[in-house]
Design an enzyme around this catalytic site. Sequence first.
Site, mmCIF file in Angstrom:
data_model
loop_
_atom_site.group_PDB
_atom_site.id
_atom_site.type_symbol
_atom_site.label_atom_id
_atom_site.label_comp_id
_atom_site.label_asym_id
_atom_site.label_seq_id
_atom_site.Cartn_x
_atom_site.Cartn_y
_atom_site.Cartn_z
ATOM 1 N N GLU A 175 4.727 14.311 13.462
ATOM 2 C CA GLU A 175 4.767 13.112 14.293
ATOM 3 C C GLU A 175 5.113 13.394 15.751
ATOM 4 O O GLU A 175 5.736 12.571 16.420
ATOM 5 C CB GLU A 175 5.732 12.096 13.688
ATOM 6 C CG GLU A 175 5.256 11.581 12.333
ATOM 7 C CD GLU A 175 6.208 10.572 11.716
ATOM 8 O OE1 GLU A 175 7.380 10.517 12.136
ATOM 9 O OE2 GLU A 175 5.782 9.839 10.814
ATOM 10 N N HIS A 414 4.697 0.249 -2.955
ATOM 11 C CA HIS A 414 5.355 1.121 -1.979
ATOM 12 C C HIS A 414 6.501 1.862 -2.649
ATOM 13 O O HIS A 414 7.352 1.259 -3.289
ATOM 14 C CB HIS A 414 5.891 0.321 -0.789
ATOM 15 C CG HIS A 414 6.490 1.187 0.273
ATOM 16 N ND1 HIS A 414 7.818 1.161 0.614
ATOM 17 C CD2 HIS A 414 5.936 2.152 1.057
ATOM 18 C CE1 HIS A 414 8.058 2.052 1.568
ATOM 19 N NE2 HIS A 414 6.928 2.667 1.853
ATOM 20 N N GLU A 416 9.171 4.514 -1.257
ATOM 21 C CA GLU A 416 9.865 5.402 -0.313
ATOM 22 C C GLU A 416 10.850 6.256 -1.103
ATOM 23 O O GLU A 416 11.617 5.740 -1.920
ATOM 24 C CB GLU A 416 10.605 4.585 0.750
ATOM 25 C CG GLU A 416 11.494 5.407 1.677
ATOM 26 C CD GLU A 416 10.734 6.505 2.400
ATOM 27 O OE1 GLU A 416 11.140 7.678 2.257
ATOM 28 O OE2 GLU A 416 9.752 6.194 3.107
ATOM 29 N N HIS A 484 2.850 9.102 3.220
ATOM 30 C CA HIS A 484 3.440 9.189 4.550
ATOM 31 C C HIS A 484 4.511 10.277 4.548
ATOM 32 O O HIS A 484 5.078 10.595 3.515
ATOM 33 C CB HIS A 484 4.015 7.845 4.975
ATOM 34 C CG HIS A 484 2.969 6.894 5.435
ATOM 35 N ND1 HIS A 484 3.050 6.201 6.622
ATOM 36 C CD2 HIS A 484 1.781 6.532 4.874
ATOM 37 C CE1 HIS A 484 1.960 5.449 6.770
ATOM 38 N NE2 HIS A 484 1.184 5.626 5.714
ATOM 39 N N GLU A 485 4.753 10.853 5.741
ATOM 40 C CA GLU A 485 5.544 12.090 5.854
ATOM 41 C C GLU A 485 5.009 13.119 4.856
ATOM 42 O O GLU A 485 5.748 13.681 4.062
ATOM 43 C CB GLU A 485 7.044 11.839 5.625
ATOM 44 C CG GLU A 485 7.689 10.916 6.636
ATOM 45 C CD GLU A 485 7.391 9.446 6.369
ATOM 46 O OE1 GLU A 485 7.154 8.698 7.337
ATOM 47 O OE2 GLU A 485 7.398 9.048 5.190
ATOM 48 N N GLU A 503 -0.522 9.670 6.377
ATOM 49 C CA GLU A 503 -0.084 9.525 7.756
ATOM 50 C C GLU A 503 -0.296 10.876 8.439
ATOM 51 O O GLU A 503 -1.386 11.174 8.880
ATOM 52 C CB GLU A 503 1.376 9.086 7.766
ATOM 53 C CG GLU A 503 1.913 8.718 9.110
ATOM 54 C CD GLU A 503 3.395 8.433 9.052
ATOM 55 O OE1 GLU A 503 3.845 7.516 9.752
ATOM 56 O OE2 GLU A 503 4.116 9.134 8.309
ATOM 57 N N GLU A 509 3.720 2.830 14.606
ATOM 58 C CA GLU A 509 5.107 2.354 14.632
ATOM 59 C C GLU A 509 5.902 2.902 15.814
ATOM 60 O O GLU A 509 6.870 2.284 16.264
ATOM 61 C CB GLU A 509 5.811 2.672 13.314
ATOM 62 C CG GLU A 509 6.060 4.136 13.028
ATOM 63 C CD GLU A 509 4.888 4.809 12.343
ATOM 64 O OE1 GLU A 509 5.099 5.901 11.787
ATOM 65 O OE2 GLU A 509 3.774 4.248 12.347
#
Length: 702
Positions: A175, A414, A416, A484-485, A503, A509
Amino acid sequence: MKSILTLLFLVGTFMSCTQEPNTLSVISPSGNNGIDFQLNDDGEAFYRVLHNNGTVIDTSYMSFDFQNQKSLKENLTILNATTHSLNETWEMPWGEQREVVNHYNELVVELEEATAPHRRFNIYFRAYDDGIGFRYEFLPQQGIDSIIIMDENTEFQLTEDYTTWWIPGDWDIYEHLYNTSKLSDLDAISKRNHQDLAQTNIPENAVNTPVTMRGENGLHLSFHEANLTDYAGMTLKVDNETYQLTSELVGSDRLGYKVKRALPFKTPWRTVQIADKATELIDSKLIVNLNEPNKLGDVSWFEPKKYVGIWWEMHIGKSTWDYAGSQDMNTFIEKLNPTGRHGATTENTKRYIDFAAKNNIKGVLVEGWNTGWEHWIGFEDREGVFDFVTPYPDYDLEGLTQYAKDKGVEIIMHNETSAAPRTYEQQLDTAYQLMHKLGIHSVKTGYVGKIIPKGEYHHGQWMVNHYRKVVEMGAKYQVAINAHEPIKATGLRRTYPNVIAREGLRGQEFNAWATDGGNPPEHLPIVAFTRMLAGPIDFTPGVFDIALPTKPDNQINTTLAQQLALYVVIYSPIQMACDLPENYEGQPAFQFIRDVGVDWDKTVVLNGEVGDFVTIARNERETGNWFVGGITDENSRELTIDFDFLDEGVSYEAVIYKDAADAHYRDNPTAIAIESLDVAKGSTLTVDLAEGGGFAISLLKK
């Protein structure tokens, strides 16, 4: 499908691009790219890459360092060499295009040490018209069942000081903003300790891949890898003086090595995409072609889609992920005291479902629905925090799933993990069984924070294998993965088509809260020629409230027209309309998001230069409608679109969404002009793009 397979026994008699004696060579089908392989007088292996008879990669050596074994470097002899050719066409179940041509010539070199212990290994070289790839194969060794790799020393000796678009070789995160510099000025170490990144580790003056370069004569190269399986991710160390790149694998501080593998095995492919102009890089399908065919068969249970969701409102501070609504990380589950700021409520989710159903949007993502968000970052002990099947008291998981189904919408799960993959793996089967039971066919996973156990990194072998476990579990229960990540994309979507997106870049974001002013206008015109070459991106476009009144220090550095263009330019089979539903209501420009496709029969890259601008046209499967998107950096420019890509004899209604005459990404970002006209094959259109601007065109069959 058409296949051609030939086998020739050739040692030392290959037609060489350089005509040097004892050179083994292979050239691409059209003859534009070639690879030469040789051993020097010490028995060390090296290769060269040629393009149109010019040397692109000069003498580059290949060796490995091991634990408890001497390096595999010298005293090598050639036992045998064979060539193969393949010309096939395979179909993407979803993608940028329906059919992909996989046409290459291959050279396999079988090597053995002339001295004890006489280890043997093979190198596979493939020459394509759009680039080259090579990989190593380690063969069985007597009395040894596995090897531990301390370093892979694959060199790429460049021949000039290329202009390079790069991010640092961070072992934990992709990122970072892209940098533009000469190789001689590249300084990855200076990018350490970025205050807006949850975790970062930059040990060398190295870059992450894909890394794209342009030479003085306009030649473009992009370095990456394909089929990253049970191996560490590869960064590339940069020698600023010699212009040499050397593979630097992501290591494990916990285990003390880079890779451990049982014998025999093959490494990932090392890839170089080669293009005479920038647009040809996006056209290339080298990365997916170097992966194995579809192992899952029919994946029609996953349908490409647009989606909205409870996500952006957390980034702009309207609501929180945690039930308590504190987001100060000082509370935990048993101390919940809800404040009313929780985003993932039953009532709020129904609002998003209703909006999606009304606007031709088939998915709704809900973040913050499950217990654990009060204690998910900032602690060393994050294991056991998340429960992936238990909703908060204000979220009716089963009821909302059915409510969505009744309206023709699917909930997107989702998960996380807070970078605690062992906790996730303990619940993996249960969590994916739940999705299967509810008829949920896609999940967004996340890995924010430092990996637990300590000493592992997001891009090391241990985590590469974890990401693969998740993909395989998803395949078992008909769930597609949007990570993501993540570990970077390396074309695995061909083999496991439930790998739909990830991602792996600095996303939308950052515009909401980054302390450095957000993503600059050049960011996405760079991404299109770097990160996007690896695979689909979940960038989450579609912000209409660009000035961000809830975040006075931040603003999206694009115009509204560019936000629309991103649905075509940045490829993904899932595309989020990320803004709040109320910001879309009554906006004429939202019609483009309603209309635009997500699954394509053909893609045509119309123009572009890295970091400056790009225009892409895509033909939607099923409907045959075309959509065009163009974006620019901080410079205004005029682009002319030639509609020769349209079908012969068909008339289209073109709806054009473009920057208004007074638009500017900082001063007047939402100024947009919308007009309609009839076009056909042979028509042309000139469009003015504002600073940070863009345009989007719907071409609907009449």
